[in-house]
Design an enzyme around this catalytic site. Structure first.
Site, PDB file in Angstrom:
ATOM      1  N   ASP A  48      -2.492   0.315  -0.852  1.00  0.00           N
ATOM      2  CA  ASP A  48      -3.261   1.264  -1.657  1.00  0.00           C
ATOM      3  C   ASP A  48      -2.534   1.583  -2.972  1.00  0.00           C
ATOM      4  O   ASP A  48      -1.314   1.788  -2.979  1.00  0.00           O
ATOM      5  CB  ASP A  48      -3.423   2.563  -0.838  1.00  0.00           C
ATOM      6  CG  ASP A  48      -4.411   3.529  -1.458  1.00  0.00           C
ATOM      7  OD1 ASP A  48      -5.582   3.145  -1.614  1.00  0.00           O
ATOM      8  OD2 ASP A  48      -4.015   4.665  -1.776  1.00  0.00           O
ATOM      9  N   GLU A  97      10.081 -11.852   7.997  1.00  0.00           N
ATOM     10  CA  GLU A  97      10.811 -11.814   9.280  1.00  0.00           C
ATOM     11  C   GLU A  97       9.896 -12.270  10.417  1.00  0.00           C
ATOM     12  O   GLU A  97      10.351 -12.488  11.529  1.00  0.00           O
ATOM     13  CB  GLU A  97      11.274 -10.370   9.600  1.00  0.00           C
ATOM     14  CG  GLU A  97      12.429  -9.902   8.743  1.00  0.00           C
ATOM     15  CD  GLU A  97      12.635  -8.383   8.849  1.00  0.00           C
ATOM     16  OE1 GLU A  97      12.018  -7.725   9.719  1.00  0.00           O
ATOM     17  OE2 GLU A  97      13.397  -7.862   8.020  1.00  0.00           O
TER      18      GLU A  97
HETATM   19  C1  NOJ Z   1      -7.729   3.799  -3.359  1.00  0.00           C
HETATM   20  C2  NOJ Z   1      -8.561   4.007  -2.120  1.00  0.00           C
HETATM   21  O1  NOJ Z   1      -9.370   2.867  -1.941  1.00  0.00           O
HETATM   22  C3  NOJ Z   1      -9.342   5.271  -2.335  1.00  0.00           C
HETATM   23  O2  NOJ Z   1     -10.322   5.449  -1.345  1.00  0.00           O
HETATM   24  C4  NOJ Z   1      -8.392   6.429  -2.388  1.00  0.00           C
HETATM   25  O3  NOJ Z   1      -9.113   7.596  -2.710  1.00  0.00           O
HETATM   26  C5  NOJ Z   1      -7.317   6.222  -3.452  1.00  0.00           C
HETATM   27  N1  NOJ Z   1      -6.789   4.891  -3.445  1.00  0.00           N
HETATM   28  C6  NOJ Z   1      -6.179   7.190  -3.247  1.00  0.00           C
HETATM   29  O4  NOJ Z   1      -5.446   6.855  -2.104  1.00  0.00           O
END
Ligand code: NOJ
Length: 549
Positions: free
Chosen positions: A217, A266
């Site tokens: 993310d 790993e």
């Molecule tokens: C990207 C994620 O896909 C989204 O849903 C989220 O709100 C933001 N990152 C923050 O984590």
């Protein structure tokens, strides 16, 4: 060692390169215990469905303990399961059952921020300025008299300020912490060795439990240069030379992923990763490099107009960029953050989607039939491309965005932080319809956590399984045929006189042609093995893709 950690010579280490990956947003997929929230036993109960769809892997959005300030992207504990979704034993059972069905598992990892309920953040709030506990986050003194102004005028991505002031343990107003997203999502300090080590531990924790890969993310935000004085918003919003923004896409971020790669390697096969990095296309190869995460999302088609020239330019550019890092490209039209593509294509090119949703999705009126026609054509085109395709739950049913969720049922922080400006992303996160009727259309026995519209039943798995012309039956057929394409990654364009058609050939003489124009076009010689809509007098109608061999 746990399942999946053993050395298995038979597993192809390149399985991800041309995989079809299906995103499960777990709270809205299937609810086994009837509490209105989807869960891991719900996923297990639907594995026969996933198998019949013909996918190679599942990408599971966050399933960790969370207050759901941001749909689970506010994680309280990275090495546990939200009790509403199940237990670690349920997780192990799910991994085993998916693997048994020949399906790999990619989990979401959220390294830029924790939740404000994470043990570390609670400790930071209870600890004094300058303490090691605060060093794991980004705390700064405020500006102005007695520090009452934020350290900088930066805005959070969900609207409102990116800094929030805390109360010190003695009750006085104190320092400010940075949150690029909601205030419940404090940003971590990736210069801190303890933070880095803890994430390596988390990667091993899930890899040891048999997870095959990670979706990372906001992968481009971890490295930050917050040397004082902090630049104002006007400076950081202006175009800075690449790599010199204080938090987006700094070059040092790749040192973090080089360490992660060592952990991935790993294991056998090495764990895979895909970066969610909102960076310009030419900055993507570094995230996707073999000594980094290995693959990066490319959202270019998702953002493109329905236009042959735009599609061709994007495809060519991304295939070349993927080659530059020896990765394979990714193709995405829908996910849990965007308006579903059947609905986007139902609107004129260039529609402001925020404004449209804000108006209840009525002006302009979506042409739902055209939207679905184009969505199917786009998907069939992408499924013929080299690289991996990421599908989002419900798109295989041709689901449209739900545009009439009442304000008091909304959950997305983007709605609460942007009153009157954004309604947020709940409309693509409504629990899936499995049956034509019944409580929550077969999602579970209880009331779904987001309201489902009446029209959902006709898009249900039950209804579409019976209908030969359904989008579900079309996806199943396309994914079954696509397996034959998951060999070499070559693609050759066929130049045509009709500029509104995109035509390419894959190994084995596999043709894919899409008609973006307004008139039917001629098909080349060969047998049509699948088309996204019926042909018209032997020709390829508008908004349709056909595969021929
Ligand atoms: C990207 C994620 O896909 C989204 O849903 C989220 O709100 C933001 N990152 C923050 O984590």
């Amino acid at each position: 060692m746990r399942s999946g950690s053993g050395f298995d010579e038979t597993v192809d280490a390149n399985w991800w390169r041309q995989a079809t990956v299906y995103q499960i947003y777990p709270r809205s997929f299937a609810d086994a215990d009837g509490d209105g929230i989807g869960d891991l036993p719900g996923v297990v109960s639907r594995i026969p469905y996933l198998k019949s769809l013909g996918i190679d892997a599942v990408w599971l959005s966050p399933f960790y303990p969370s207050a759901l300030a941001d749909g689970g992207y506010d994680v309280d504990d990275y090495r546990n399961v939200d009790p509403r979704l199940g237990t670690l034993d349920d997780f192990d059972e799910m991994v085993a059952a998916l693997h048994e069905a020949g399906i790999k598992l990619i989990v979401d990892i959220v390294p830029n921020h924790t939740s404000d309920r994470h043990e570390w953040f609670k400790e930071a709030l209870a600890s004094p300025e300058g303490s090691p506990a605060r060093e794991r986050y980004i705390f700064r003194d405020g500006a102005g008299p007695s520090g009452c102004e934020p350290p900088a005028d930066w805005e959070s991505l969900f609207g409102g300020p990116a800094w929030t002031r805390v109360r010190e343990p003695d009750g006085t107003p104190g320092q400010w912490y940075l949150h690029l997203f909601a205030k419940e999502q404090p940003d971590l300090n990736w210069d801190n060795r303890e933070v880095r080590d803890d994430f390596l531990k988390t990667l091993r924790f899930w890899s040891d439990r048999g997870v095959d890969g990670f979706r990372v993310d906001v992968a481009h935000a971890l490295a930050k240069d917050l040397t004082e004085p902090l630049p104002p918003k006007a400076v950081i919003d202006a175009t800075l030379p690449h790599g010199s923004h204080p938090f987006w896409d700094r070059d040092e971020v790749h040192d973090i992923y080089a360490e992660w790669r060592q952990v991935f390697n790993e294991y056998h096969p090495p764990r895979t990763a895909v970066a969610e990095a909102g960076v310009p296309a030419h900055r993507r190869p570094r995230y996707a490099s073999a000594d980094g995460l290995g693959q990066a999302f490319n959202f270019d088609l998702l953002m493109a107009d329905w236009d042959a020239a735009a599609f061709r330019r994007i495809i060519e550019e991304n295939l070349e960029l993927a080659r530059a890092s020896d990765a394979s490209s990714t193709w995405v039209f829908s996910n849990h953050d965007v308006v579903r593509h059947a609905t986007r294509y139902a609107l004129p090119n260039g529609t402001d989607l925020h404004a449209w949703l804000l108006g209840g999705g009525a002006d302009p009126q979506p042409d739902k039939e055209q939207g679905l026609l184009r969505a199917r054509a786009a998907t069939l085109l992408a499924l013929a491309l080299p690289g991996s395709v990421y599908l989002y739950q419900g798109e295989e049913l041709g689901l449209h965005e739900v545009t009439d969720i009442p304000a008091d049922a909304r959950q997305d922080p983007a709605f609460f932080r942007n009153p009157g400006v954004e309604v947020g992303r709940d409309g693509c996160r409504v629990p899936l319809p499995w049956t034509v009727t019944g409580p929550s259309f077969g999602f579970g026995d209880g009331k779904a956590h987001l309201p489902q519209p009446d029209w959902f039943g006709q898009y249900s798995v039950e209804a579409e399984t019976k209908d030969e012309a359904s989008t579900l039956r079309f996806y199943r057929k396309a994914l079954e045929l696509r397996r034959r394409l998951q060999t070499s990654e070559e693609l050759q364009w066929v130049e045509r006189t009709d500029a509104s058609a995109l035509h390419f050939v894959r190994p084995g003489g596999w043709h894919s042609i899409t008609n973006f124009g307004t008139e039917p076009v001629e098909l080349p010689a060969g047998t049509v093995v699948l088309s996204s809509a019926p042909l018209s007098e032997g020709k390829l109608p508008t908004d349709t893709t056909a595969w021929l061999v």
